[in-house]
Motif scaffolding. Structure first.
Motif, short mmCIF file in Angstrom:
data_model
loop_
_atom_site.label_atom_id
_atom_site.label_comp_id
_atom_site.label_asym_id
_atom_site.label_seq_id
_atom_site.Cartn_x
_atom_site.Cartn_y
_atom_site.Cartn_z
N VAL B 364 0.84 -1.20 0.00
CA VAL B 364 0.00 0.00 0.00
C VAL B 364 0.87 1.24 0.00
CG1 VAL B 364 -1.64 1.30 1.37
CG2 VAL B 364 -1.95 -1.12 1.09
N PHE B 365 1.91 1.21 0.84
CA PHE B 365 2.80 2.37 0.88
C PHE B 365 3.50 2.58 -0.45
CE2 PHE B 365 2.02 3.88 4.83
CZ PHE B 365 2.31 3.02 5.88
N MET B 366 3.90 1.47 -1.09
CA MET B 366 4.57 1.61 -2.38
C MET B 366 3.66 2.30 -3.37
SD MET B 366 7.65 0.50 -2.43
CE MET B 366 7.94 0.35 -4.17
N VAL B 367 2.39 1.95 -3.34
CA VAL B 367 1.48 2.54 -4.32
C VAL B 367 1.10 3.97 -3.94
CG1 VAL B 367 -0.85 2.39 -5.20
CG2 VAL B 367 0.54 0.36 -5.09
N GLN B 368 0.78 4.18 -2.67
CA GLN B 368 0.29 5.49 -2.29
C GLN B 368 1.41 6.50 -2.07
OE1 GLN B 368 -3.21 4.49 -2.96
NE2 GLN B 368 -3.10 6.36 -1.78
N VAL B 369 2.49 6.06 -1.43
CA VAL B 369 3.54 7.00 -1.05
C VAL B 369 4.73 6.91 -2.01
CG1 VAL B 369 5.05 7.72 0.82
CG2 VAL B 369 2.84 6.75 1.32
N GLY B 370 4.89 5.74 -2.61
CA GLY B 370 5.95 5.60 -3.60
C GLY B 370 7.28 5.15 -3.05
N THR B 371 7.33 4.83 -1.76
CA THR B 371 8.61 4.41 -1.23
C THR B 371 8.39 3.44 -0.10
OG1 THR B 371 10.62 5.13 -0.11
CG2 THR B 371 8.64 6.34 0.37
N ARG B 372 9.41 2.67 0.20
CA ARG B 372 9.33 1.90 1.43
C ARG B 372 10.52 2.21 2.33
NH1 ARG B 372 10.95 -3.23 -1.99
NH2 ARG B 372 13.11 -3.34 -1.33
N THR B 373 11.18 3.30 2.07
CA THR B 373 12.29 3.73 2.93
C THR B 373 11.74 4.57 4.05
OG1 THR B 373 13.53 3.91 0.90
CG2 THR B 373 14.56 4.75 2.88
N ILE B 374 12.01 4.15 5.27
CA ILE B 374 11.38 4.80 6.40
C ILE B 374 11.83 6.26 6.53
CG2 ILE B 374 11.11 4.72 8.89
CD1 ILE B 374 11.33 1.80 8.82
N SER B 375 13.09 6.53 6.25
CA SER B 375 13.57 7.88 6.48
C SER B 375 12.93 8.88 5.53
CB SER B 375 15.09 7.95 6.35
OG SER B 375 15.49 7.33 5.16
N GLN B 376 12.28 8.37 4.48
CA GLN B 376 11.61 9.30 3.58
C GLN B 376 10.15 9.50 3.94
OE1 GLN B 376 12.14 7.81 -0.31
NE2 GLN B 376 14.35 8.17 -0.32
N MET B 377 9.70 8.81 4.97
CA MET B 377 8.30 8.93 5.32
C MET B 377 8.15 9.70 6.63
SD MET B 377 6.53 5.39 4.38
CE MET B 377 7.64 4.05 4.29
N GLY B 378 6.91 10.01 6.95
CA GLY B 378 6.67 10.72 8.19
C GLY B 378 5.29 11.34 8.14
N GLY B 379 4.68 11.48 9.29
CA GLY B 379 3.42 12.18 9.38
C GLY B 379 2.29 11.59 8.59
N LEU B 380 2.38 10.28 8.33
CA LEU B 380 1.37 9.69 7.45
C LEU B 380 0.06 9.42 8.16
CD1 LEU B 380 3.57 7.28 5.38
CD2 LEU B 380 2.45 9.34 4.63
N ALA B 381 0.07 9.48 9.50
CA ALA B 381 -1.17 9.14 10.19
C ALA B 381 -2.28 10.11 9.85
CB ALA B 381 -0.94 9.11 11.69
N GLY B 382 -1.90 11.34 9.63
CA GLY B 382 -2.93 12.32 9.31
C GLY B 382 -3.47 12.12 7.91
N LYS B 383 -2.60 11.71 7.00
CA LYS B 383 -3.03 11.60 5.61
C LYS B 383 -3.74 10.28 5.34
CE LYS B 383 0.62 14.54 3.90
NZ LYS B 383 -0.16 15.72 4.22
N MET B 384 -3.34 9.24 6.08
CA MET B 384 -3.88 7.92 5.78
C MET B 384 -4.37 7.29 7.08
SD MET B 384 -0.67 6.71 3.49
CE MET B 384 -1.40 5.39 2.60
N PRO B 385 -5.46 7.77 7.62
CA PRO B 385 -5.87 7.31 8.95
C PRO B 385 -6.20 5.83 9.03
CG PRO B 385 -7.53 8.75 8.00
CD PRO B 385 -6.35 8.84 7.11
N TYR B 386 -6.94 5.32 8.05
CA TYR B 386 -7.31 3.91 8.14
C TYR B 386 -6.09 3.03 8.02
CZ TYR B 386 -12.12 5.39 7.70
OH TYR B 386 -13.33 5.98 7.91
N THR B 387 -5.20 3.41 7.11
CA THR B 387 -3.95 2.66 6.97
C THR B 387 -3.20 2.66 8.29
OG1 THR B 387 -3.89 3.54 4.75
CG2 THR B 387 -1.94 2.39 5.53
N ALA B 388 -3.19 3.82 8.94
CA ALA B 388 -2.47 3.91 10.20
C ALA B 388 -3.06 2.95 11.23
CB ALA B 388 -2.51 5.34 10.72
N VAL B 389 -4.40 2.90 11.28
CA VAL B 389 -5.03 1.98 12.24
C VAL B 389 -4.61 0.54 11.95
CG1 VAL B 389 -7.20 1.05 13.03
CG2 VAL B 389 -6.97 3.48 12.70
#
Lengths: 682, 510, 108
Positions: B364-389
């Motif tokens: 899901v992250f690969m499709v929605q965010v385009g990466t699976r590198t953690i250091s490039q991600m952040g703050g995704l709970a606000g943008k993707m609440p259900y995914t976060a749950v």
């Protein structure tokens, strides 16, 4: 399926149901969601209250009812209904309800409120589950449940936005932490305590075959000596205590609580003042009879170390935290350190009570009384602090000042609660603190007693300092700025004000009837539980009977400490006649002391430098050197070895037909020889 | 009736596999849907069988065919669904179906879809056949089918140096499988039987040398340890899980790895006299694996690699339960052993749910965010609440937070572990298990740390456009999350039955 | 009529075998290889015949079954030679040479 104690079950099931239903109500209407959430917590409180009449029966309690849950582990789902759980449940439930009401106004307009209500209700349910559970597995459900909710609620403002620095973060300089970090720190630190608790539960289960409190108590003569012979009883007991150490933020696992102030103030009030941090105290109180019995009746002497450790950790933590509260610059942090300190008192009482041959009920009474009074006045203090933070829009006390003119009602309420904290008669804090000192004197724990007494003075000091900095003196620059912008500093709304006013008045009220309260508690715990009967099992030891009533020592000492602490604080912070920063600046000793205290005795730094960062480097090193450098390289070496070996055989494949025929010839000769051998013609 | 249907759980995927292979082009998206349907059929069959068994109506379902009958070798092709294999098969079928649904939704432009789902179903039937088999050779055959199918899947649709990684995976697993084969052959030689259920009788009858039994068991265990990625035989796992296509990783991690644990209970534990010699090694290796996997996971920046190391660590948990059970059996405490083994199996099921959720989230992250590198991600709970749950529930299952199934399983494993350690009453053993329990803090550390880095904090500017995944992506995850929560609160339906069967299995032995 | 004992014919066949193999092993010309192959075939046939005679010795006839097999074998030998030569012609057309050492594509 009829329940004998419906209240005991409903009080924890209903908030959990409410939590799950919250998202559904949010779809209907946001206001409806808010009110429904509060309504569920009210329902929990009422359910808990239905058990209060049981306290006034003459018949002893220690009942539980249960249903089979996991038979293979001999675990049932059950509740224990006795004075301890009834009192604790009611304290938790009613304070929770008042704080939920407060949240209606305090959290108004915040995004993500559905999440807030969900976790608050789930927390109330988990906490009550923890209190009411009759076996350790079910208790652990509640225990971890409150941990999860604490994690989620501390990190409520997970965006860590720098704009909310004054409201949502905690700490300063290199010890400034955003909410998400604070939540993670809390969860991990408490987890360390939890795993020790888990290990201990399993060890005890391995020998006792049960998780249930009552069965452990009944069969104690079967399992306790066996564990002791295996040399595991004391380690198990100490590991068990580590769980409460973590949950109740005692040394050495105390560093998460000050940073937990990154959460909303209502959360701080509920979780980190009134309820979750008391869970450790409650658990120790719950198992205290078991270990007490093992020590005094079964004469397993090594357990004296257990009680002594509890008392010492409690007293030391009380002292440690109080010194840090004296120099803190944030109002919530002062209250946080104060909480850690006061919980230390509770553990001191429990530990001391455990050591005394006839002190079980006394220790329990003292600990629980202080728990009760602390919960009420600390919640009041936190809620008022929240109102102040809302008004001034900052958590720092140097942004406050002279607020008594602006928020008179809050001023009065907060002073009532603060005097209780400081232990001024006739407030409840005075009586409860005094009983703690009494029982520790009786137990002969001189060191902890001294620490406790000194801490009493420190408590007065930091309390008055906090009140002085906040309400007295001149307006701060910030207030001037805010007023210039047109932002009025005014009294809190009634929805916020009434809850903490109720709590403050309750603190005074309990204090007024303090002596009677203590007696009532004592009576409840002794007559309604088998605890007093346990006393009779102990052969009476003449030497332990005190001829001198401890009150003669403790009462005057308490008053003296009050004065010793109050006078400097009054002059420095209330009447502002003396400037503390000038005094500190002049003396190198005082400056060093100040830095030492401000940097939290450098314990926080040490934890990061000794554990957190090395762990990450160790992990990185492990990955680089062993995983990649070791295994991968070994594998690559093995592979190239095999490939090298095999490539030697490539040289056979020359492609020359003639060489192949030589091979055929060789094969033929060998087969011929073998056949000749087999045929016996050789 | 269910007996007759049991072989079809294997035959139908085989036929469907051929169908999707042949009718690749015209079927298009229906390839995936066929895969979903075949696993759905298995779900139905196993749900019924599980329900009937757990309700006490039947004790087991069996269907046995005579396969090879000669004078000195008799092989029977058997399928047996009892209280242990039925829930495990149900779990595998469920995860397979949900992953297939997920693949259909997420990977619309998969090249050569027919071949993919053909191999997918071969993989599935390999696992199911393995679980249901009653004969060691049949077990081995299905095991090989699963390994070959997964090799092909990694080889063709993987990322990075996929051929090399696939080959490494295959060779490693094969080496282990050959050790296992040696064990099988030796069993045939010394015990005169290849039927799993006859092994205890034969041991009692023929009373072979304990040293030989230990050698057989060690050979089999080496094979299983490779599959479960126990230290030091684990190094194939990180690269394989990272470079394999995400749905296959989800299947490999959740379903395939733990099957070695299932096989251990089914097969290895029947060689009772040998267990006392191997139990210490099992426990020690388990503890090392737990700590090693978690310690390595802590510093990973690639989310998929972090999850791979986490899988290694979780397999350590499962092995701890098994080791404790082995120790308890060798000392005669069958019921205590059953608790540890039940805990292991339940942890297999719990881990299957949790890990599948997490690995599918990688997709899901690969499709929605385009990466699976953690250091490039952040703050995704606000943008993707259900995914976060979903991520929370997945990680919480691994962490063993109450109300998820992971808690009950860990509780049972640790009860068994400390229980059996206390039987021996050596303080050192108990200390080791306490260390293991404390090491679970590491699991908390990497889980919470990942959550913090990926979901909380400020979103970096390049992630401003990220949107929530469509619910159809998340539906399979939600089903698994609900299963995990349900089992966390009401574990009895699985634990009691599994416990009963395991106890019966153990009491078969002398 | 005096015949040499069958063992001498066996010896003859072994000598022929040696010659044939030597030819196969050491000659680089493809056609010479085929000739070598033929010599080996002859050697085998001779051996078979002499072994067949050893069965019925000292009678002066060879087991007819053996003779049958040898006749078939000779025929097959001829076919093999024909096929081999056709392969040689094909290889010559492809590689433009009759040198065996040039046909190395099957090496590693």
């Amino acid at each position: 399926m009829s329940l004998e104690y419906p209240g005991a079950w409903l009080c924890w099931i209903s908030p959990m149901v409410g939590a799950v239903l919250t998202p559904l109500f949010a779809k209907i209407n946001l206001r409806v969601r808010d009110y429904v959430a509060v309504l569920f917590s009210l329902f929990a409180a009422i359910s808990a209250s239905t058990m209060i009449p049981l306290l006034f029966n003459a018949t002893p309690l220690f009942n539980s009812e249960s249903f089979d849950w996991i038979p293979s582990l001999n675990v049932k789902m059950g509740v224990v209904v006795d004075p301890l759980s009834i009192i604790m449940a009611n304290i938790v439930a009613w304070i929770s309800f008042l704080i939920m009401v407060y949240s209606l106004s305090y959290m108004h307009g915040e995004p993500g409120l559905t999440r807030y209500w969900f976790f608050m209700n789930f927390f109330i349910g988990s906490m009550l589950l923890l209190v009411m559970a009759d076996n350790m597995l079910l208790m652990f459900f509640g225990w971890e449940g409150v941990g999860v909710c604490s994690y989620a609620l501390i990190g409520f403002w997970y965006r860590d936005s720098k704009e909310d620095w004054l409201k949502c973060w905690v700490g300063e300089g290199d010890e400034a932490y955003p909410p998400s970090h604070a939540g993670m720190k809390a969860f991990i630190m408490t987890r360390i305590g939890d795993v020790c608790l888990l290990a201990s539960i399993f060890v005890i289960y391995a020998f006792a075959g049960t998780f249930s409190y009552s069965e452990l108590l009944e069969r104690i003569d079967q399992w306790a000596p066996t564990i002791s012979k295996a040399g595991l009883l004391l380690p198990a007991a100490i590991l068990f205590f580590m769980g409460p150490v973590g949950k109740s933020a005692q040394f050495p696992l105390h560093e998460w609580l000050p940073d937990a102030m990154a959460g909303p103030t209502s959360v701080s009030a509920l979780i980190h003042a009134a309820t979750m941090v008391k869970a450790g105290v409650y658990l120790v109180a719950r198992v205290l009879p078991i270990f007490w019995l093992a020590y005094h009746v079964l004469r397993i002497s090594e357990l004296s170390a257990f009680f002594t450790i509890i008392a010492w950790i409690g007293a030391f933590t009380a002292f440690l935290a109080a010194t840090q509260a004296m120099v803190s610059r944030e109002i919530k942090k002062v209250l946080a350190y104060s909480t850690v300190s006061q919980i230390g008192y509770m553990f001191l009482a429990l530990g001391a009570g455990g050591l005394l041959a006839h002190g079980l009920v006394e220790g329990l009474t003292s600990g629980m009384f202080h728990l009760m009074s602390h919960a009420i006045f600390k919640a009041a203090l936190f809620l008022s602090a929240g109102a102040i933070i809302h008004a001034v829009e900052s958590r720092f006390m140097y942004h406050m000042g002279g607020l008594r003119k602006y928020m008179p009602l809050t001023y009065v309420a907060m002073w009532l609660a603060a005097l209780s904290l400081a232990g001024v008669p006739p407030f409840s804090g005075f009586w409860s603190k005094e009983t703690v000192l009494a029982v520790s004197w009786e137990a002969g724990l001189l060191g902890p007693f001294v620490l406790a007494v000194v801490t009493a003075a420190l408590t007065v000091f930091y309390t008055i300092r906090m009140m002085g900095l906040t309400f007295h003196g001149e307006k701060s620059h910030r207030i001037v700025e805010l007023e210039a912008e047109g932002h009025k500093i005014e009294e809190a709304s009634p929805v916020m004000y009434v809850p903490y006013a109720i709590l403050a008045v309750a603190s005074l009220g309990i204090g007024v009837v303090g002596w009677w309260m203590e007696e009532a508690l004592h009576r409840a715990l002794s007559s309604m539980t088998p605890y007093a009967a346990l006393h009779s099992l102990v052969p009476s030891v003449q030497a332990e009977v005190e001829t001198v009533s401890p009150q003669i020592i403790t009462l005057p000492l308490a008053i003296v400490m009050l004065i010793v602490g109050a006078i400097p604080a009054y002059f420095m912070y209330v009447s502002r006649k003396v400037d503390p920063s000038a005094i500190v600046a002049k003396s190198l000793l005082l400056r060093t002391l100040h830095t030492f205290l401000f940097k939290r005795w450098f314990i926080n730094k040490m934890y990061y430098n000794a554990f957190a960062y090395p762990l990450m480097s160790a992990s990185r090193g492990l990955y680089r050197w062993i995983e990649v450098g070791g295994f991968d390289r070994a594998l690559a070496g093995f592979v190239s070895g095999v490939v090298g070996f095999a490539s030697q055989f490539r040289k056979l494949q020359t492609g020359f037909l003639n060489y192949n025929i030589i091979g055929i010839l060789m094969g033929l000769i060998i087969i011929a020889l073998i056949l000749l051998k087999l045929g016996g013609l050789w | 009736m269910i007996e007759e249907l049991l072989p079809y759980t294997v035959i139908v995927p085989a036929v469907a596999s051929l169908v999707t292979l042949g009718l690749n082009k015209p079927l298009g998206r229906w390839n995936g849907i066929i895969a979903i349907l075949t696993s759905l059929l298995s779900i139905v069959i196993f749900s019924v069988s599980t329900y009937k068994i757990f309700a006490g109506l039947v004790s087991s379902y069996e269907k046995i065919y005579d396969w090879v009958v000669t004078s000195n070798l008799v092989l029977r092709f058997g399928f047996r669904a009892d209280g242990l294999s039925s829930p495990v098969a149900l779990t595998i079928a469920l995860v397979t179906a949900l992953t297939a649904l997920y693949t259909v939704k997420l990977m619309r432009d998969l090249p050569n879809m027919g071949l993919f789902f053909s191999l997918y179903q071969l993989f599935f039937l390999g696992m199911i056949g393995l679980v249901l088999s009653t004969n060691l050779v049949v077990f081995f055959v299905f095991f090989e089918i699963a390994v070959v199918a997964s090799w092909a899947l990694i080889n063709e649709w993987g990322t990075g140096e996929k051929e090399k990684v696939a080959l490494k995976y295959f060779l490693f697993t094969e080496a282990g499988a050959l050790c296992f084969l040696a064990g099988i052959v030796a069993t045939n030689g010394y015990l005169q039987t290849l039927e799993i259920y006859e092994i205890p009788q034969k041991i009692a009858q023929l009373n072979p040398n304990v040293g030989i039994l230990t050698a057989i068991v060690s050979a089999m265990l080496i094979g299983f340890f490779v599959k479960m990625a126990i230290f030091p035989l684990h190094s194939w796992l990180p690269d394989t899980y990272v470079e394999a296509p995400t749905p296959i990783t989800a299947l490999l991690s959740s379903a395939m790895s733990g099957l070695a644990a299932y096989a251990t209970i089914r097969i290895v534990f029947l060689y009772t006299p040998a267990l006392q010699y191997i139990s210490t090694a099992m426990i020690v290796l388990a503890i090392i694996t737990m700590i090693y996997g978690a310690a390595n996971a802590l510093s990973q920046d690639d989310f998929k690699r972090l999850l791979a190391y986490s899988s290694i660590s979780q397999m350590g948990y499962i092995l701890l339960g098994l080791g404790a059970a082995a120790l308890a059996i060798s000392m005669g405490f069958k019921s205590l052993a059953a608790i540890g083994a039940t805990g292991s199996m339940f942890h297999y099921i719990a881990h299957a749910m949790g890990k599948a959720i997490l690995f599918l989230l990688v997709g899901v992250f690969m499709v929605q965010v385009g990466t699976r590198t953690i250091s490039q991600m952040g703050g995704l709970a606000g943008k993707m609440p259900y995914t976060a749950v979903m991520m929370f529930i997945g990680f919480f299952t691994l962490m063993g937070v109450p109300f998820t199934s992971g808690f009950i399983s860990e509780w049972m494993i640790f009860t068994g572990a400390i229980g059996s350690a206390s039987l021996v009453a050596e303080a050192f053993r108990i200390f080791m298990v306490i260390v293991a329990i404390i090491a679970t803090v590491l699991t908390f550390a990497y889980s919470l740390w990942s959550i913090r880095r990926m979901l909380f904090g400020q979103a970096p500017p390049q992630l401003n456009e990220v949107k929530e995944a469509p619910l159809s992506f998340l539906t399979p995850l939600m089903v698994m999350a609900l299963a995990s929560l349900f089992l966390g609160m009401y574990p009895t339906i699985f634990t009691e039955e599994i416990n009963k069967v395991i106890l019966k299995l153990f009491t078969l032995t002398p | 009529m005096e015949y040499l004992p069958p063992q001498s014919y066996l010896a003859l066949s072994l000598i022929l075998l040696a010659i044939g193999f030597y030819c196969l092993v050491s000659k680089r010309n493809m056609i010479k290889t085929v000739i070598g192959l033929e010599i080996v075939t002859i050697a085998v046939n001779t051996a078979f015949m002499s072994l067949g005679w050893m069965r019925t010795y000292p009678a002066n006839f060879i087991d007819p079954l053996a003779q049958t097999f040898v006749i078939i074998s000779i025929a097959i030998g001829g076919i093999v030679a024909a096929l081999a030569l056709s392969l040689v012609v094909d290889a010559h057309q492809h590689y433009k040479t009759l040198d065996l050492k040039k046909l190395r594509r099957l090496r590693w």
